[in-house]
Structure formats: structure tokens, C-alpha cells
Write an enzyme that holds these catalytic residues in place. Structure first.
Site, PDB file in Angstrom:
ATOM      1  N   HIS A  16       0.890  -1.078  -0.039  1.00  0.00           N
ATOM      2  CA  HIS A  16       0.117  -0.036   0.023  1.00  0.00           C
ATOM      3  C   HIS A  16       0.940   1.047  -0.048  1.00  0.00           C
ATOM      4  CE1 HIS A  16      -3.864  -1.860   0.662  1.00  0.00           C
ATOM      5  NE2 HIS A  16      -3.190  -2.965   1.371  1.00  0.00           N
ATOM      6  N   THR A  17       2.031   1.135  -0.327  1.00  0.00           N
ATOM      7  CA  THR A  17       3.142   2.262  -0.241  1.00  0.00           C
ATOM      8  C   THR A  17       3.236   2.671  -1.974  1.00  0.00           C
ATOM      9  OG1 THR A  17       4.821   0.793  -0.670  1.00  0.00           O
ATOM     10  CG2 THR A  17       4.337   1.844   1.596  1.00  0.00           C
ATOM     11  N   SER A  49      -0.560 -19.446 -26.526  1.00  0.00           N
ATOM     12  CA  SER A  49       0.149 -19.668 -25.183  1.00  0.00           C
ATOM     13  C   SER A  49      -0.468 -21.149 -24.649  1.00  0.00           C
ATOM     14  CB  SER A  49      -0.189 -18.545 -24.419  1.00  0.00           C
ATOM     15  OG  SER A  49       0.555 -18.715 -23.157  1.00  0.00           O
ATOM     16  N   SER A 105       2.325 -12.432 -13.273  1.00  0.00           N
ATOM     17  CA  SER A 105       2.491 -12.871 -14.540  1.00  0.00           C
ATOM     18  C   SER A 105       2.032 -12.150 -15.490  1.00  0.00           C
ATOM     19  CB  SER A 105       1.665 -14.353 -14.452  1.00  0.00           C
ATOM     20  OG  SER A 105       0.238 -13.891 -14.671  1.00  0.00           O
ATOM     21  N   ASP A 150       5.110  -3.515 -10.820  1.00  0.00           N
ATOM     22  CA  ASP A 150       5.203  -4.591 -11.468  1.00  0.00           C
ATOM     23  C   ASP A 150       5.931  -4.574 -12.486  1.00  0.00           C
ATOM     24  OD1 ASP A 150       3.379  -5.640  -9.675  1.00  0.00           O
ATOM     25  OD2 ASP A 150       1.703  -6.021 -10.851  1.00  0.00           O
ATOM     26  N   TYR A 200      -9.654  -3.003  -1.788  1.00  0.00           N
ATOM     27  CA  TYR A 200      -8.291  -2.234  -2.183  1.00  0.00           C
ATOM     28  C   TYR A 200      -8.620  -0.912  -2.703  1.00  0.00           C
ATOM     29  CZ  TYR A 200      -4.516  -1.378  -5.278  1.00  0.00           C
ATOM     30  OH  TYR A 200      -3.491  -0.576  -5.921  1.00  0.00           O
TER      31      TYR A 200
HETATM   32  P1  ADP Z   1      -0.744 -11.726 -12.098  1.00  0.00           P
HETATM   33  O1  ADP Z   1      -0.087 -10.582 -12.594  1.00  0.00           O
HETATM   34  O2  ADP Z   1      -0.744 -11.529 -10.432  1.00  0.00           O
HETATM   35  O3  ADP Z   1      -0.375 -12.954 -12.240  1.00  0.00           O
HETATM   36  P2  ADP Z   1      -2.944 -10.838 -13.025  1.00  0.00           P
HETATM   37  O4  ADP Z   1      -4.698 -10.891 -13.053  1.00  0.00           O
HETATM   38  O5  ADP Z   1      -2.539  -9.530 -13.116  1.00  0.00           O
HETATM   39  O6  ADP Z   1      -2.154 -11.714 -12.301  1.00  0.00           O
HETATM   40  O7  ADP Z   1      -2.603 -11.395 -14.607  1.00  0.00           O
HETATM   41  C1  ADP Z   1      -3.191 -12.892 -14.836  1.00  0.00           C
HETATM   42  C2  ADP Z   1      -3.528 -12.599 -16.125  1.00  0.00           C
HETATM   43  O8  ADP Z   1      -2.533 -12.655 -17.191  1.00  0.00           O
HETATM   44  C3  ADP Z   1      -4.211 -14.232 -16.598  1.00  0.00           C
HETATM   45  O9  ADP Z   1      -5.407 -14.212 -16.501  1.00  0.00           O
HETATM   46  C4  ADP Z   1      -3.951 -14.109 -18.117  1.00  0.00           C
HETATM   47  O10 ADP Z   1      -4.929 -13.359 -18.740  1.00  0.00           O
HETATM   48  C5  ADP Z   1      -2.663 -13.418 -18.467  1.00  0.00           C
HETATM   49  N1  ADP Z   1      -1.330 -14.102 -18.542  1.00  0.00           N
HETATM   50  C6  ADP Z   1      -0.562 -14.431 -17.512  1.00  0.00           C
HETATM   51  N2  ADP Z   1       0.354 -15.180 -17.957  1.00  0.00           N
HETATM   52  C7  ADP Z   1      -0.081 -15.570 -19.107  1.00  0.00           C
HETATM   53  C8  ADP Z   1       0.396 -16.608 -20.225  1.00  0.00           C
HETATM   54  N3  ADP Z   1       1.429 -17.380 -20.050  1.00  0.00           N
HETATM   55  N4  ADP Z   1      -0.400 -16.844 -21.244  1.00  0.00           N
HETATM   56  C9  ADP Z   1      -1.473 -16.005 -21.466  1.00  0.00           C
HETATM   57  N5  ADP Z   1      -2.011 -15.223 -20.907  1.00  0.00           N
HETATM   58  C10 ADP Z   1      -1.217 -15.051 -19.557  1.00  0.00           C
HETATM   59 MG    MG Z   2      -0.651  -8.630 -12.911  1.00  0.00          MG
END
Ligand code: ADP
Ligand code: MG
Length: 314
Positions: A16-17, A49, A105, A150, A200
Site C-alpha cells: 500500500h505504499t 500460449s 505473470s 510490477d 483495495y
Molecule cells: P498476476 O499478474 O498477479 O499473475 P493478473 O490478474 O494481473 O495476475 O494477470 C493474470 C492474467 O494474465 C491471466 O488471467 C491471463 O489473462 C494473463 N496471463 C498471464 N500469464 C499468461 C500466459 N502465460 N499466457 C497467456 N496469458 C497469460
Molecule cells: Mg498482474
């Protein structure tokens, strides 16, 4: 064929910073997202993917669709908007960064794709510019109200060191993580949901309101005496201010402990993310990390009946 990758990230401390112009301390995960890309002569984009439906579209026709393709369309849209010339391409994504587990991710995907496009089309983008492009893609096309941590971490962080990011100045300092300290991350299995997203957003609004009442640009400028001043007006707002002020101090104290190699001070465990589910992070002796993570997950299961998933060490 062009191949590029980017890591996930885990924020060691500083919650939260980021949206209060404060300090955060992410590091790269060993898990990475890899993109393999072949340029085309036309303006068609096709991306596959593993585990997701393939996507296809034409450059210039990007729009928000509410699926994972938004991350890809966001990236090509943002490049076009910034005047970077690209053509169509075929790409394949392979990722070890678990989605939705708090390891970012999404930023790993955006940054890896941007790197592959930079190589394939000789774009002039340094890693910092690339992080901002990735952030803009996620904010404007995916539609996620997130800070830049991120993407900065995915673009700039390396394993074995943390990035001390001052969100006010986007000043970044690299802080080595002592080799005999390891990071354990266990996914609690309790995911963020819409109600929690609401909580949030409420925190963000309360922080803005507190800053307004205190007459400061952001809570980065608040002090503990401001906390006292706010208590009679609103105990809740005062607590929000106290958290931000003391959390920034904790980030600095933690960095000092890392730099002094003071294990007794820097060991610990906490809930990561905005505090509404997600993962637990612990700093442990490097040679005991795997055992510690497994033991904690087992204890969690026997106490709660829920299954925790060890994300780190891999
Ligand atoms: P986080 O970034 O914390 O993992 P997010 O909700 O921001 O969670 O991002 C997750 C989303 O990013 C997934 O639901 C998908 O839409 C996309 N994503 C992440 N990794 C992949 C991948 N390897 N292939 C396709 N889409 C992906
Ligand atoms: Mg994310």
C-alpha cells in the site's frame, strides 16, 4: 525467430505504499515467461500460449475483449501509439510464472513480449521505457488500475537482488540479497475476488482522502504527528496514514538490515499483496528454504484444511 523472456516478481516489503508515492522492494522470481516470435510481412498477429485459446487480430484493430489477448493487443497498441514501427508476427508463449498468484505473470508476459518485439523490429526502447509501455498497455487496454511496480520489476529486477524503488521519483537502487538468504513463497489458495478488489479501491480512496485532509500531495509526505492530528477526525484514516508512514520506514529498515547482512533483523514472514488473500512470503536460510516451505504448507493444511502451494523456492 526471436526469443526473449522476463521474470515474475515478488515484493519483499512495502505494501500500500506504491500508490502513496512510497517505497517498494521487489525482486525477480526464478520463474520466467518466454516468448518466441517470428515477424510476418503483413499486419496479422497470431499468438499461442499453452493452456489458453490462441488469439489472432490485425495491427490497428486492437480493442479490449476481456481475455488474455488484451495483454498482447495492449502491447501492440501502445507501441503504435508511441510511434514504434512494427509489422505482424507469429508468437508462442511459454510461462512458468503462475497466473493470478501474486507473482505478476501479467507484467512478465508484457515485458517478455515487448523484448521480443524490440529485437525483431529493432525498436529503440530501453528497459525503463519498456516497463512504462507495458504498464500503459495494462492500464489502458486491459483496464487494470495498477501502479508501475510490477512492470518495473519485470523489466529491471534480477534474482539475488532486490530493487528499492522510490515511486515518487522512480529512483531505483539495486540491493543485493545475501547469498545465504532464500525466499519462500506459499500461495494460500485464497484468491483476490471482486469484493476484495473493492476493499483495495476503498483503501486507495481513504489514502487520497487522508492526504487531502492533511494538505499533502500524497501520504509520502505524512508524518506520525499527522496520524495524531487525524485521530479525532477519523480513527480509520489515521490508521491508514500510520500504515503508510511506518511501512516506508520498514522498507528502509529492511534494506539497512540486508545491507548489513544482519540476518537476525531481516528474517521474518508476512502476507504479501494488498492484504486480502494471496501468498505468504518468508526469508529463510538458503539451505533450509525448501524444507521450511514444505513444512509450513503442511502445517497450513492440517490447521485449515486448505492446500497451500509452494511457489518458491522452485
Ligand atoms: P498476476 O499478474 O498477479 O499473475 P493478473 O490478474 O494481473 O495476475 O494477470 C493474470 C492474467 O494474465 C491471466 O488471467 C491471463 O489473462 C494473463 N496471463 C498471464 N500469464 C499468461 C500466459 N502465460 N499466457 C497467456 N496469458 C497469460
Ligand atoms: Mg498482474
Amino acid at each position: 525467430m526471436y526469443r526473449a523472456d522476463a521474470p515474475g516478481r515478488v515484493n519483499l516489503i512495502g505494501e500500500h505504499t506504491d500508490y502513496n508515492e512510497g517505497l517498494v522492494l521487489p525482486t525477480a522470481t526464478p520463474q520466467r515467461t518466454v516468448v518466441e516470435l517470428s515477424p510476418r510481412e503483413d499486419r496479422v498477429v497470431r499468438v499461442e500460449s499453452e493452456g489458453y485459446m490462441p488469439i489472432a487480430y490485425r495491427l490497428g484493430e486492437e480493442r479490449h475483449c476481456g481475455d488474455w489477448g488484451d495483454y498482447v493487443r495492449g502491447v501492440t497498441w501502445v507501441l503504435a501509439k508511441a510511434g514504434h514501427p512494427i509489422r505482424g508476427f507469429d508468437a508462442g508463449i511459454a510461462s512458468r510464472v503462475p497466473p493470478g498468484a501474486g507473482l505478476s505473470s501479467s507484467a512478465a508476459l508484457e515485458v517478455a513480449l515487448l523484448r521480443a518485439l524490440r529485437d525483431a523490429f529493432s525498436l529503440t526502447l530501453d528497459d525503463m521505457a519498456l516497463a512504462y509501455a507495458a504498464h500503459k498497455a495494462e492500464r489502458d487496454v486491459v483496464g487494470a488500475r495498477v501502479g508501475t511496480m510490477d512492470q518495473l520489476a519485470a523489466a529491471l529486477a534480477r534474482t539475488g537482488e532486490a530493487l528499492l524503488i522510490d515511486m515518487r521519483k522512480t529512483k531505483i537502487e539495486r540491493v543485493p540479497i545475501p547469498a545465504d538468504v532464500d525466499i519462500a513463497v506459499i500461495d494460500s489458495g485464497i484468491a483476490h475476488d471482486n469484493a476484495k478488489q473493492g476493499a483495495y479501491n476503498e483503501r486507495r480512496a481513504q489514502c487520497e482522502e487522508a492526504a487531502r485532509r492533511l494538505g499533502v500531495a500524497s501520504l509520502r509526505d505524512a508524518t506520525l504527528s499527522d496520524v495524531e492530528r487525524l485521530v479525532p477526525q477519523s480513527a480509520t484514516l489515521a490508521r491508514r496514514v500510520r500504515h503508510v508512514v511506518t511501512e516506508n520506514e520498514r522498507v528502509r529498515a529492511f534494506v539497512a538490515a540486508l545491507q548489513a547482512d544482519d540476518h537476525a533483523r531481516c528474517y521474518g514472514a508476512r502476507l504479501v499483496g494488498a492484504g486480502f488473500g494471496g501468498s505468504v512470503l518468508a526469508l529463510v536460510d538458503a539451505d533450509r528454504a525448501a524444507d521450511a516451505a514444505r513444512a509450513a504448507a503442511e502445517r497450513y493444511r492440517s490447521r485449515t484444511g486448505r492446500t497451500g502451494r509452494v511457489l518458491m523456492p522452485v
